[in-house]
Design a protein around this motif. Sequence first.
Motif, PDB file in Angstrom:
ATOM      1  N   ARG A  32       0.806  -1.221   0.000  1.00  0.00           N
ATOM      2  CA  ARG A  32       0.000   0.000   0.000  1.00  0.00           C
ATOM      3  C   ARG A  32       0.839   1.272   0.000  1.00  0.00           C
ATOM      4  N   SER A  33       2.149   1.135   0.145  1.00  0.00           N
ATOM      5  CA  SER A  33       3.023   2.308   0.200  1.00  0.00           C
ATOM      6  C   SER A  33       4.433   1.882  -0.184  1.00  0.00           C
ATOM      7  N   PRO A  34       5.302   2.852  -0.533  1.00  0.00           N
ATOM      8  CA  PRO A  34       6.706   2.508  -0.800  1.00  0.00           C
ATOM      9  C   PRO A  34       7.381   1.839   0.396  1.00  0.00           C
ATOM     10  N   GLN A  35       6.955   2.191   1.628  1.00  0.00           N
ATOM     11  CA  GLN A  35       7.518   1.532   2.806  1.00  0.00           C
ATOM     12  C   GLN A  35       7.173   0.045   2.812  1.00  0.00           C
ATOM     13  N   ASP A  36       5.929  -0.280   2.427  1.00  0.00           N
ATOM     14  CA  ASP A  36       5.544  -1.690   2.312  1.00  0.00           C
ATOM     15  C   ASP A  36       6.400  -2.394   1.268  1.00  0.00           C
TER      16      ASP A  36
ATOM     17  N   VAL B 249      20.506   7.573   3.480  1.00  0.00           N
ATOM     18  CA  VAL B 249      19.875   7.196   4.750  1.00  0.00           C
ATOM     19  C   VAL B 249      18.639   8.030   5.063  1.00  0.00           C
ATOM     20  N   LEU B 250      18.344   9.025   4.232  1.00  0.00           N
ATOM     21  CA  LEU B 250      17.191   9.882   4.499  1.00  0.00           C
ATOM     22  C   LEU B 250      15.904   9.045   4.519  1.00  0.00           C
ATOM     23  N   GLY B 251      15.212   9.084   5.640  1.00  0.00           N
ATOM     24  CA  GLY B 251      13.967   8.339   5.762  1.00  0.00           C
ATOM     25  C   GLY B 251      14.122   6.934   6.290  1.00  0.00           C
ATOM     26  N   VAL B 252      15.353   6.477   6.482  1.00  0.00           N
ATOM     27  CA  VAL B 252      15.592   5.133   7.020  1.00  0.00           C
ATOM     28  C   VAL B 252      15.536   5.186   8.549  1.00  0.00           C
ATOM     29  N   ARG B 253      14.713   4.341   9.131  1.00  0.00           N
ATOM     30  CA  ARG B 253      14.599   4.315  10.593  1.00  0.00           C
ATOM     31  C   ARG B 253      15.562   3.274  11.146  1.00  0.00           C
TER      32      ARG B 253
ATOM     33  N   LYS C 208      17.913   2.172  14.837  1.00  0.00           N
ATOM     34  CA  LYS C 208      17.992   2.360  16.274  1.00  0.00           C
ATOM     35  C   LYS C 208      19.188   3.247  16.620  1.00  0.00           C
ATOM     36  N   GLY C 209      18.964   4.135  17.584  1.00  0.00           N
ATOM     37  CA  GLY C 209      20.042   5.009  18.016  1.00  0.00           C
ATOM     38  C   GLY C 209      20.283   6.154  17.044  1.00  0.00           C
ATOM     39  N   ARG C 210      21.405   6.818  17.235  1.00  0.00           N
ATOM     40  CA  ARG C 210      21.754   7.974  16.407  1.00  0.00           C
ATOM     41  C   ARG C 210      22.476   7.508  15.151  1.00  0.00           C
ATOM     42  N   TYR C 211      22.317   8.343  14.103  1.00  0.00           N
ATOM     43  CA  TYR C 211      23.046   8.059  12.876  1.00  0.00           C
ATOM     44  C   TYR C 211      24.525   8.376  13.072  1.00  0.00           C
ATOM     45  N   ARG C 212      25.360   7.496  12.611  1.00  0.00           N
ATOM     46  CA  ARG C 212      26.806   7.749  12.600  1.00  0.00           C
ATOM     47  C   ARG C 212      27.233   7.813  11.137  1.00  0.00           C
ATOM     48  N   LEU C 213      27.443   9.050  10.671  1.00  0.00           N
ATOM     49  CA  LEU C 213      27.711   9.254   9.247  1.00  0.00           C
ATOM     50  C   LEU C 213      28.952   8.502   8.787  1.00  0.00           C
ATOM     51  N   LYS C 214      29.924   8.339   9.684  1.00  0.00           N
ATOM     52  CA  LYS C 214      31.120   7.602   9.289  1.00  0.00           C
ATOM     53  C   LYS C 214      30.770   6.170   8.925  1.00  0.00           C
ATOM     54  N   GLU C 215      29.897   5.550   9.738  1.00  0.00           N
ATOM     55  CA  GLU C 215      29.482   4.178   9.449  1.00  0.00           C
ATOM     56  C   GLU C 215      28.643   4.120   8.171  1.00  0.00           C
ATOM     57  N   VAL C 216      27.788   5.139   7.984  1.00  0.00           N
ATOM     58  CA  VAL C 216      26.965   5.197   6.766  1.00  0.00           C
ATOM     59  C   VAL C 216      27.856   5.328   5.533  1.00  0.00           C
TER      60      VAL C 216
ATOM     61  N   VAL D  67      21.899   3.132  -5.112  1.00  0.00           N
ATOM     62  CA  VAL D  67      22.475   2.754  -3.818  1.00  0.00           C
ATOM     63  C   VAL D  67      21.447   2.931  -2.704  1.00  0.00           C
ATOM     64  N   LYS D  68      20.571   3.933  -2.841  1.00  0.00           N
ATOM     65  CA  LYS D  68      19.507   4.153  -1.846  1.00  0.00           C
ATOM     66  C   LYS D  68      18.664   2.905  -1.643  1.00  0.00           C
ATOM     67  N   VAL D  69      18.227   2.296  -2.752  1.00  0.00           N
ATOM     68  CA  VAL D  69      17.348   1.124  -2.621  1.00  0.00           C
ATOM     69  C   VAL D  69      18.138  -0.106  -2.185  1.00  0.00           C
ATOM     70  N   LEU D  70      19.410  -0.193  -2.590  1.00  0.00           N
ATOM     71  CA  LEU D  70      20.234  -1.325  -2.143  1.00  0.00           C
ATOM     72  C   LEU D  70      20.515  -1.221  -0.647  1.00  0.00           C
ATOM     73  N   TYR D  71      20.727   0.000  -0.152  1.00  0.00           N
ATOM     74  CA  TYR D  71      20.972   0.229   1.276  1.00  0.00           C
ATOM     75  C   TYR D  71      19.782  -0.250   2.107  1.00  0.00           C
ATOM     76  N   ARG D  72      18.594  -0.101   1.538  1.00  0.00           N
ATOM     77  CA  ARG D  72      17.373  -0.520   2.236  1.00  0.00           C
ATOM     78  C   ARG D  72      17.098  -2.014   2.080  1.00  0.00           C
ATOM     79  N   GLY D  73      18.016  -2.714   1.424  1.00  0.00           N
ATOM     80  CA  GLY D  73      17.894  -4.169   1.335  1.00  0.00           C
ATOM     81  C   GLY D  73      17.077  -4.676   0.178  1.00  0.00           C
ATOM     82  N   ALA D  74      16.915  -3.886  -0.870  1.00  0.00           N
ATOM     83  CA  ALA D  74      16.093  -4.312  -2.002  1.00  0.00           C
ATOM     84  C   ALA D  74      16.762  -5.442  -2.788  1.00  0.00           C
ATOM     85  N   ASP D  75      15.983  -6.481  -3.081  1.00  0.00           N
ATOM     86  CA  ASP D  75      16.434  -7.565  -3.947  1.00  0.00           C
ATOM     87  C   ASP D  75      15.760  -7.495  -5.311  1.00  0.00           C
TER      88      ASP D  75
END
Length: 550
Positions: A73-77, A103-107, A109-117, A152-160
């Motif tokens: 029902r949504s792009p999140q789904d 990472v914009l819009g990715v939920r 846990k905890g704070r974002y660490r840009l170095k890790e991103v 890369v945005k969609v791959l980061y979110r785990g898209a197959d």
Amino acid sequence: MEREIALQLKGISKYFGEVVANKDVDLTLYKGEILAVLGENGSGKTTLMNMIAGIYFPDEGQIFVDGEEAVIRSPQDAFRHGIGMIHQHFKLVDVFTAAQNVVLGVREKGRYRLKEVNEKVAAIAGKYGFRIDPEKKIYEMSVSEKQTVEIVKVLYRGADILILDEPTAVLTPQETEQLFDVLRRMRDDGKSIIIITHKLNEVMEISDRVAVLRKGEYVGAVDTSETDENQLTEMMVGKKISLNIERTEPKNPCDRLIVGHLDCRDREGVKKLDDVSFTARAGEILGIAGIAGSGQRELLEAVAGLQHLEGGTITYIDPESGEEVNLRDKTPMQIRELGVRLSFVPEDRLGMGLVGNMDIVDNMMLRSYGKGKSIFLDRKDPKKLAENIIESLEVVTPGLHTPVRRLSGGNVQKVLVGREIASTPTVLMAAYPVRGLDINSSYTIYNLLTKQKENGVAVIFVGEDLDVLIELCDRILVIGSGRVAGIVDGRTAKKEEIGLLMTRSAEPVPADGGAEEAVGEAESAEEMPAEDVGTETAGKDTEDKGGADE
């Protein structure tokens, strides 16, 4: 060995009022394959993909992911089911870096660490062969780099499962090859990829299978290795059509428009045209090739009186009197009052070319209402013109009085191109007139441009497909970063030569720059190692507000 199914659609239908966008569509995507989806404008390709991506919800039918029914029902789904869509018009924040956009819009846990991103983005890029700097700002990127960020945005979110809508529309041949190499690596890694494209040569090169839609319905799928362009076209259109562009020899060519040393800046002070010179001749088609944002739009707008120039001359030669008319610094209305008929098909078809809330007939009147002899508008001729355009260009519309904003992007383009050509110009400037059009409609437009050339019109054609430019045009002007990189003969030019000219700066050539000199430059550039030439450019993404294609 039976292949695993990644995505399956069963009986999918979608209605917009009385308009049937998709009807009872069945479609299968296997794991580890690239599936191309073909269809004419209005055939429902983008609507179908938008339902998979969660932008629309189907009125009927089921979607299965990995064998289990999925309610999207949504792009999140869609992301939760491992589905990501890369749209033709990028959805990025210019002042953010690549990693911040990813990472914009990715939920998390905890704070974002840009170095890790940054490290994770770099790891994804390295795995598939992307060229990307995680800390680079979007506004500093070329079109291909922006597209890389979207993938890369969609791959980061785990898209197959990845859906790409017209991914090569604004890429050079070299950038297209790079993208295809990346897609092949993703396929070999088990990703499933759907590509929407109108370029049949690319379909044959990159896809494993091809699925065809016609008028919202599923026609069938074929293995790419067992088909050809003619069969695919017949499946799309329902009849055999010729895929040949018949380029006629110019008859009695003479100078019609002489442009000399144009300089132009945008509102931010960035130079868009730098000492640009060329000559457009009656009875020939002059093609303009360049990476999106290299100054093509500003060049045509300058000739049409829509850009303020810092320097240079624009001289129009009247075909009847032979008189030279200076168009420099004249408004579009003044140019028209001089009797100079410069028909302009802009990139932004709804923003500049047509009024979205007006119907087709009223949009025909935009060119002629000022010529009326009374306070009452005469709708007879515009109505007849609208009917002719709908019939000859096969515009898919519920009726003459349908607002053009309700038409698919490709059909909006047909209305605009048909109106401009019908105004019987002496100089016809067409910026991307087949962008978003299916193969049948595209060849109709190519033939119309050739007819204009045969009628003695000076045609200036800005296109994205280098194969078409080489087949259609008599001469091709290559522009890069606002400068003329070369002028080549369309009959002898090679796609690789033009692609290399597009990606490098060059000293301006004379207005009548010979093809031989430019080809020589291209050949010398061709000898350079690919890594020295590079495909990263400073071209800005070309905006096109015409809406979705379907």
